[in-house]
Design an enzyme around this catalytic site. Structure first.
Site, PDB file in Angstrom:
ATOM      1  N   MET A  29      51.604  68.798 104.302  1.00 38.71           N
ATOM      2  CA  MET A  29      52.347  69.921 103.735  1.00 38.71           C
ATOM      3  C   MET A  29      53.846  69.694 103.935  1.00 38.71           C
ATOM      4  O   MET A  29      54.640  70.638 103.859  1.00 38.71           O
ATOM      5  CB  MET A  29      51.899  71.228 104.377  1.00 38.71           C
ATOM      6  CG  MET A  29      50.408  71.497 104.107  1.00 38.71           C
ATOM      7  SD  MET A  29      49.951  73.229 104.163  1.00 38.71           S
ATOM      8  CE  MET A  29      50.417  73.651 105.810  1.00 38.71           C
ATOM      9  N   LEU A  32      57.980  66.433 107.371  1.00 42.63           N
ATOM     10  CA  LEU A  32      57.335  65.321 108.075  1.00 42.63           C
ATOM     11  C   LEU A  32      57.989  65.054 109.427  1.00 42.63           C
ATOM     12  O   LEU A  32      59.185  65.252 109.611  1.00 42.63           O
ATOM     13  CB  LEU A  32      57.418  64.051 107.214  1.00 42.63           C
ATOM     14  CG  LEU A  32      56.803  64.153 105.811  1.00 42.63           C
ATOM     15  CD1 LEU A  32      56.932  62.803 105.088  1.00 42.63           C
ATOM     16  CD2 LEU A  32      55.349  64.602 105.844  1.00 42.63           C
ATOM     17  N   HIS A  33      57.160  64.588 110.360  1.00 41.08           N
ATOM     18  CA  HIS A  33      57.645  64.182 111.681  1.00 41.08           C
ATOM     19  C   HIS A  33      56.941  62.881 112.049  1.00 41.08           C
ATOM     20  O   HIS A  33      56.167  62.330 111.230  1.00 41.08           O
ATOM     21  CB  HIS A  33      57.411  65.288 112.709  1.00 41.08           C
ATOM     22  CG  HIS A  33      56.012  65.845 112.707  1.00 41.08           C
ATOM     23  ND1 HIS A  33      54.920  65.113 113.093  1.00 41.08           N
ATOM     24  CD2 HIS A  33      55.535  67.063 112.330  1.00 41.08           C
ATOM     25  CE1 HIS A  33      53.834  65.862 112.994  1.00 41.08           C
ATOM     26  NE2 HIS A  33      54.175  67.041 112.512  1.00 41.08           N
ATOM     27  N   HIS A  36      53.214  62.456 111.252  1.00 40.69           N
ATOM     28  CA  HIS A  36      52.875  62.071 109.878  1.00 40.69           C
ATOM     29  C   HIS A  36      53.187  60.589 109.655  1.00 40.69           C
ATOM     30  O   HIS A  36      52.429  59.874 108.993  1.00 40.69           O
ATOM     31  CB  HIS A  36      53.691  62.889 108.869  1.00 40.69           C
ATOM     32  CG  HIS A  36      53.441  64.369 108.915  1.00 40.69           C
ATOM     33  ND1 HIS A  36      54.393  65.264 109.334  1.00 40.69           N
ATOM     34  CD2 HIS A  36      52.341  65.098 108.597  1.00 40.69           C
ATOM     35  CE1 HIS A  36      53.896  66.492 109.263  1.00 40.69           C
ATOM     36  NE2 HIS A  36      52.659  66.417 108.822  1.00 40.69           N
ATOM     37  N   GLY A 146      45.461  63.842 111.278  1.00 41.25           N
ATOM     38  CA  GLY A 146      45.810  63.883 112.700  1.00 41.25           C
ATOM     39  C   GLY A 146      44.835  64.760 113.474  1.00 41.25           C
ATOM     40  O   GLY A 146      44.379  65.798 112.990  1.00 41.25           O
ATOM     41  N   LYS A 148      45.477  66.616 115.941  1.00 36.94           N
ATOM     42  CA  LYS A 148      45.969  67.909 116.431  1.00 36.94           C
ATOM     43  C   LYS A 148      45.158  69.020 115.771  1.00 36.94           C
ATOM     44  O   LYS A 148      44.842  70.018 116.381  1.00 36.94           O
ATOM     45  CB  LYS A 148      47.457  68.099 116.148  1.00 36.94           C
ATOM     46  CG  LYS A 148      47.966  69.383 116.821  1.00 36.94           C
ATOM     47  CD  LYS A 148      49.443  69.527 116.744  1.00 36.94           C
ATOM     48  CE  LYS A 148      49.892  69.910 115.368  1.00 36.94           C
ATOM     49  NZ  LYS A 148      49.458  71.275 114.974  1.00 36.94           N
ATOM     50  N   ASP A 149      44.824  68.804 114.491  1.00 36.96           N
ATOM     51  CA  ASP A 149      43.943  69.739 113.789  1.00 36.96           C
ATOM     52  C   ASP A 149      42.521  69.197 113.858  1.00 36.96           C
ATOM     53  O   ASP A 149      41.928  68.820 112.843  1.00 36.96           O
ATOM     54  CB  ASP A 149      44.397  69.888 112.334  1.00 36.96           C
ATOM     55  CG  ASP A 149      45.771  70.515 112.248  1.00 36.96           C
ATOM     56  OD1 ASP A 149      45.909  71.675 112.623  1.00 36.96           O
ATOM     57  OD2 ASP A 149      46.720  69.815 111.834  1.00 36.96           O
ATOM     58  N   GLN A 152      40.002  70.782 111.660  1.00 38.11           N
ATOM     59  CA  GLN A 152      40.170  70.371 110.262  1.00 38.11           C
ATOM     60  C   GLN A 152      39.499  69.012 110.020  1.00 38.11           C
ATOM     61  O   GLN A 152      38.845  68.801 108.999  1.00 38.11           O
ATOM     62  CB  GLN A 152      41.661  70.315 109.928  1.00 38.11           C
ATOM     63  CG  GLN A 152      41.975  69.742 108.559  1.00 38.11           C
ATOM     64  CD  GLN A 152      43.425  69.918 108.176  1.00 38.11           C
ATOM     65  OE1 GLN A 152      43.799  70.950 107.624  1.00 38.11           O
ATOM     66  NE2 GLN A 152      44.268  68.936 108.436  1.00 38.11           N
ATOM     67  N   ARG A 186      55.674  73.204 112.651  1.00 36.32           N
ATOM     68  CA  ARG A 186      56.010  74.574 113.058  1.00 36.32           C
ATOM     69  C   ARG A 186      56.836  74.621 114.346  1.00 36.32           C
ATOM     70  O   ARG A 186      57.332  75.693 114.701  1.00 36.32           O
ATOM     71  CB  ARG A 186      54.735  75.411 113.233  1.00 36.32           C
ATOM     72  CG  ARG A 186      54.064  75.749 111.899  1.00 36.32           C
ATOM     73  CD  ARG A 186      52.927  76.733 112.078  1.00 36.32           C
ATOM     74  NE  ARG A 186      52.463  77.283 110.818  1.00 36.32           N
ATOM     75  CZ  ARG A 186      51.377  76.856 110.161  1.00 36.32           C
ATOM     76  NH1 ARG A 186      50.646  75.887 110.642  1.00 36.32           N
ATOM     77  NH2 ARG A 186      51.029  77.416 109.014  1.00 36.32           N
TER      78      ARG A 186
HETATM   79  O1  PAF Z   1      46.922  69.382 107.682  1.00 38.21           O
HETATM   80  C1  PAF Z   1      47.603  69.765 106.704  1.00 38.21           C
HETATM   81  O2  PAF Z   1      48.812  69.536 106.631  1.00 38.21           O
HETATM   82  C2  PAF Z   1      46.923  70.528 105.583  1.00 38.21           C
HETATM   83  O3  PAF Z   1      45.937  71.385 106.072  1.00 38.21           O
HETATM   84  C3  PAF Z   1      46.356  69.610 104.487  1.00 38.21           C
HETATM   85  C4  PAF Z   1      45.251  68.732 105.009  1.00 38.21           C
HETATM   86  C5  PAF Z   1      47.477  68.742 103.925  1.00 38.21           C
HETATM   87  C6  PAF Z   1      45.790  70.464 103.353  1.00 38.21           C
HETATM   88  O4  PAF Z   1      46.753  71.278 102.801  1.00 38.21           O
END
Ligand code: PAF
Length: 288
Positions: A29, A32-33, A36, A146, A148-149, A152, A186
């Site tokens: 999204m 970037l850091h 990423h 990553g 961190k999530d 996800q 964030r």
């Molecule tokens: O992890 C993220 O930045 C977002 O959830 C992603 C995977 C790009 C989906 O919008």
């Protein structure tokens, strides 16, 4: 490096690649850091074509969340992407990805109801919808996410396996600032006082990992209580959740000695002012 804003242009560009070239994809999204950049470096090592997407996805934000104020900086992002070795940056507008409201949902059940799914209803439905769309648009061989999530990563891996999507999900380690704070777009929201207090998250996770090795506590309730006490000692921290679950199944665990899965996740979500931070550590039970 090419910056492409439409799906049709991206598809034509990707059609030009040699038939045996692997496409590595890093969906983001933006803002970037180094975290990423590390995903891009990994993709660069493993693939011939590296595609980065930058898209602040409205469907994964709740009505009272930070979609409008999510940090954005196109110029800086493009410089980081170039430096980290991206070949193509896909930078669509919202209307390109959602020209009309989607009547199709992509729902991963069960594991999306825990942790961040419990505090952010609808969040993972937005993530799985956009990631499915991006996978269909880019058609990558490998996609880099990553840890961190970590939830996800578990959700997307489940979706890819359940729907036989022809992409390999590559989980990549959490990148931390020198003082331990997990890198996150964030983090810019934090005042210097909040940022300082937020170090309690990584400090507590690392201490807990060490405690599990040296003292081998057995009851998960004891582990959760100890972590909660440590974080609550920080006056600015407002705990959303402290959880200890199996990973990647995210099942409840009560005792470590009757734990069937090989790995546990200790996952935290804590607010400092209006900023909600997440962090985690994954612990391998059998042999650490
Ligand atoms: O992890 C993220 O930045 C977002 O959830 C992603 C995977 C790009 C989906 O919008």
């Amino acid at each position: 490096m090419k910056v492409i804003r439409t799906i049709s242009e991206l598809r034509s560009e990707l059609k030009k690649r040699p038939f045996d070239a692997l496409v590595g994809f890093v969906p983001t999204m933006g803002f970037l850091h180094a975290g990423h950049a590390s995903l891009l470096h990994k993709a660069r090592e493993e693939c011939q074509i590296v595609v980065l997407s930058i898209f602040v996805n409205p469907t994964q934000f709740g009505p009272n969340e930070d979609f409008d104020k999510y940090p954005r900086n196109e110029e800086r992002d493009l410089a980081i992407a170039k430096e980290a070795g991206a070949d193509i940056v896909f930078f669509p507008q919202v209307e390109e990805i959602y020209p009309r409201p989607s009547k199709t949902e992509v729902i991963v059940s069960d594991i999306t109801t825990k942790l961040c799914g419990a505090s952010r209803p609808g969040h993972f439905a937005g993530v799985t919808l956009v990631v499915s769309k991006l996978f269909n648009i880019v058609q990558p061989d490998k996609a880099y996410f990553g840890m961190k999530d970590a939830q996800q990563v578990a959700v997307i891996t489940q979706m890819v396996n359940d729907l036989n999507m022809p992409v390999e999900i590559v989980p990549c380690p959490i990148l931390r600032e020198e003082d331990g704070l997990a890198m996150s777009s964030r983090n810019v929201y934090l005042s210097s006082e909040q940022r300082n207090e937020a170090l309690v998250l990584s400090r507590t996770l690392m201490e807990t990992k060490q405690w599990l090795i040296t003292d081998a506590p057995n009851l998960v309730s004891d582990i959760r209580e100890r972590i909660t006490n440590q974080i609550s000692a920080s006056p600015l921290a407002e705990i959303d959740y402290v959880e200890v679950l199996s990973y990647p199944a995210l099942e409840t665990v009560e005792r470590l000695d009757d734990q069937e899965s090989e790995s546990l996740i200790i996952a935290l979500a804590v607010k400092f002012g209006a900023t909600r931070l997440i962090d985690n550590v994954i612990i391998s039970i059998k042999g650490n």
